[in-house]
Design a protein around this motif. Structure first.
Motif, PDB file in Angstrom:
ATOM      1  N   ASP A 249      87.746  11.033  29.947  1.00  0.00           N
ATOM      2  CA  ASP A 249      87.262   9.501  29.886  1.00  0.00           C
ATOM      3  C   ASP A 249      88.068   8.568  29.637  1.00  0.00           C
ATOM      4  N   ALA A 250      88.947   8.960  28.537  1.00  0.00           N
ATOM      5  CA  ALA A 250      90.001   8.025  28.418  1.00  0.00           C
ATOM      6  C   ALA A 250      91.023   7.663  29.365  1.00  0.00           C
ATOM      7  N   VAL A 251      91.496   8.856  30.462  1.00  0.00           N
ATOM      8  CA  VAL A 251      92.225   8.603  31.517  1.00  0.00           C
ATOM      9  C   VAL A 251      91.793   7.750  32.615  1.00  0.00           C
ATOM     10  N   ILE A 252      90.374   8.106  32.861  1.00  0.00           N
ATOM     11  CA  ILE A 252      89.738   7.475  34.033  1.00  0.00           C
ATOM     12  C   ILE A 252      89.374   5.958  33.475  1.00  0.00           C
ATOM     13  N   ALA A 253      89.186   5.728  32.541  1.00  0.00           N
ATOM     14  CA  ALA A 253      89.075   4.370  31.928  1.00  0.00           C
ATOM     15  C   ALA A 253      90.302   3.332  32.133  1.00  0.00           C
ATOM     16  N   ASN A 254      91.494   4.124  31.994  1.00  0.00           N
ATOM     17  CA  ASN A 254      92.710   3.400  31.884  1.00  0.00           C
ATOM     18  C   ASN A 254      93.510   3.697  33.134  1.00  0.00           C
ATOM     19  N   ALA A 255      93.266   4.625  34.089  1.00  0.00           N
ATOM     20  CA  ALA A 255      94.004   4.899  35.000  1.00  0.00           C
ATOM     21  C   ALA A 255      94.316   3.541  36.134  1.00  0.00           C
ATOM     22  N   LYS A 256      95.525   3.581  36.635  1.00  0.00           N
ATOM     23  CA  LYS A 256      95.867   2.400  37.444  1.00  0.00           C
ATOM     24  C   LYS A 256      95.769   3.098  38.768  1.00  0.00           C
ATOM     25  N   HIS A 258      96.397   5.296  41.976  1.00  0.00           N
ATOM     26  CA  HIS A 258      97.182   6.098  42.247  1.00  0.00           C
ATOM     27  C   HIS A 258      97.938   6.901  40.825  1.00  0.00           C
ATOM     28  N   ALA A 259      97.447   6.693  39.774  1.00  0.00           N
ATOM     29  CA  ALA A 259      97.891   7.430  38.583  1.00  0.00           C
ATOM     30  C   ALA A 259      97.579   8.990  38.898  1.00  0.00           C
ATOM     31  N   LYS A 260      98.101   9.619  38.005  1.00  0.00           N
ATOM     32  CA  LYS A 260      98.157  11.084  38.225  1.00  0.00           C
ATOM     33  C   LYS A 260      97.568  11.786  36.856  1.00  0.00           C
ATOM     34  N   LEU A 261      96.958  12.725  36.671  1.00  0.00           N
ATOM     35  CA  LEU A 261      96.325  13.539  35.667  1.00  0.00           C
ATOM     36  C   LEU A 261      96.500  14.993  35.842  1.00  0.00           C
ATOM     37  N   LYS A 269      83.121  22.642  29.470  1.00  0.00           N
ATOM     38  CA  LYS A 269      82.178  21.855  30.389  1.00  0.00           C
ATOM     39  C   LYS A 269      81.754  20.424  30.061  1.00  0.00           C
ATOM     40  N   GLY A 270      81.807  19.535  30.772  1.00  0.00           N
ATOM     41  CA  GLY A 270      81.580  18.206  30.664  1.00  0.00           C
ATOM     42  C   GLY A 270      81.444  17.462  31.902  1.00  0.00           C
ATOM     43  N   GLU A 271      80.686  16.218  31.666  1.00  0.00           N
ATOM     44  CA  GLU A 271      80.720  15.451  32.837  1.00  0.00           C
ATOM     45  C   GLU A 271      82.112  14.566  33.190  1.00  0.00           C
ATOM     46  N   VAL A 272      82.303  14.362  34.316  1.00  0.00           N
ATOM     47  CA  VAL A 272      83.425  13.529  34.662  1.00  0.00           C
ATOM     48  C   VAL A 272      82.945  12.357  35.636  1.00  0.00           C
ATOM     49  N   ASP A 273      83.528  11.104  35.339  1.00  0.00           N
ATOM     50  CA  ASP A 273      83.111  10.135  36.091  1.00  0.00           C
ATOM     51  C   ASP A 273      83.901  10.010  37.289  1.00  0.00           C
ATOM     52  N   LEU A 274      83.085  10.631  38.445  1.00  0.00           N
ATOM     53  CA  LEU A 274      83.978  10.666  39.631  1.00  0.00           C
ATOM     54  C   LEU A 274      83.937   9.380  40.402  1.00  0.00           C
TER      55      LEU A 274
END
Length: 347
Positions: A249-256, A258-261, A269-274
């Motif tokens: 959640d934190a990465v998706i909220a902050n990712a610029k 072409h960032a990489k995770l 298991k958990g939901e991902v904000d696609l």
């Protein structure tokens, strides 16, 4: 037949059992274990009471330990490049009877380990006599951390965030800095872990329990934008060594854009904000094990031994192995626990 002590998984505890001491064949070697680290995988098996197997999914007890270091005490007639007295680390994935300590027939948390089809550079590597066994036992987890860093392809100009200041996250931090990466920030919720991160080379730390993560990342890495031009942190690479859904959640909220995770921790298991991933064109990279890194790390582990030694929080003698696993099972009680074997352990 001579016997030895072997540590097996039981429900939320370990059983120390007597088993036959292995007898090496002409292509094998026998390793007297001198230190073995405890991994989160070991505690996972303890929670299960073993490993699920068979059609009914029933659990079976398995020998534990896949982070061993020791010395050669017997060498088969056909083995080349190894001699009695050599100090070694092993590749747990190089055993023909299954992964050592992870469901195979052999475990590294034993007094002796049979090194089947011993071949230097394939399933065993030698380290210098002045290298402490407990630090050498970090070879396997540091190979895991190195693979995550290799998968990130982080460049010296990159700004990187590592989530999780456990052994893998701290190991990744060390490898990133040795790689020459410009700025590495470590995020965790335990102050003592963050202090360790600074001592091993992190450029900054963030306590996400008490600090505004987004504000801190923008402060540390500047500001950028995602694919829609929305303001984001300037972080280039994120490494998930924590395994908590909040990390995604934190990465998706902050990712610029072409960032990489890189995901090296096991995510539940958990939901991902696609949609959020789409808006940043975020690249998700999975990192599993150490396809090539298991012995690539050995020389640098030796060279930087004092730095890596800071990852070990507890050294517990084999006579107190139950206490060692209790520490590892208790959240927040320990960082890296290494079980040590002295001469008396092998009598």
């Amino acid at each position: 037949m001579a016997t030895m002590k072997s540590v097996h998984a039981a429900k939320d505890k370990v059983d120390v059992v007597d088993v036959e001491r292995p007898v090496p064949g002409p292509q094998d070697a026998l390793v007297r274990i001198r230190a073995c680290g405890i991994c989160g995988t070991d505690t996972f098996f303890l929670h299960l009471g073993g490993m699920p197997s068979g059609a009914d999914g029933a659990t079976r007890a398995i020998p534990l330990g896949h982070e061993p270091a020791g010395e050669i005490v017997e060498v088969g007639a056909e083995v080349r490049g190894l001699a009695v007295g050599d100090r070694v680390v092993v590749n747990p994935q190089g055993a023909p009877t299954g992964i050592i300590g992870c469901g195979g027939e052999l475990g590294g948390m034993d007094e002796y380990l049979l090194l089947q089809n011993a071949e230097v550079g394939t399933n065993v590597a030698v380290f210098p006599d002045d290298m402490p066994f407990d630090v050498a036992a970090l070879n396997e987890p540091m190979a895991v951390a190195r693979h995550a860093v290799n998968r990130s392809e982080a460049k010296p100009t990159d700004k990187v965030v590592v989530f999780g200041a456990g052994p893998i996250g701290l190991g990744a931090t060390i490898w990133l800095k040795l790689r020459g990466v410009a700025h590495v920030a470590v995020v965790d919720v335990i102050p003592e872990r963050l202090e360790t991160a600074l001592t091993v080379g992190a450029d900054a730390v963030v306590d996400s329990a008490t600090e505004d993560l987004t504000a801190r990342l923008k402060e540390l890495h500047g500001e950028a934008a995602n694919a829609l031009g929305q303001q984001r942190a300037g972080t280039d690479v994120y490494i998930d060594a924590a395994g908590a859904p909040a990390v995604f959640d934190a990465v998706i909220a902050n990712a610029k854009w072409h960032a990489k995770l890189v995901m090296v921790a096991v995510q539940k298991k958990g939901e991902v904000d696609l949609g959020g991933m789409l808006r940043s064109e975020l690249t998700l990279i999975a990192s599993q094990g150490y396809p090539t890194e298991i012995f690539e790390v050995t020389a640098e582990l030796v060279e930087h031994r004092e730095r890596f030694a800071r990852l070990i929080s507890h050294r517990v003698p084999f006579s107190e192995v139950g206490r060692a696993f209790e520490l590892a099972l208790t959240p927040g009680a320990a960082e890296k626990v290494v079980v040590t074997f002295d001469e008396a352990s092998h009598l």
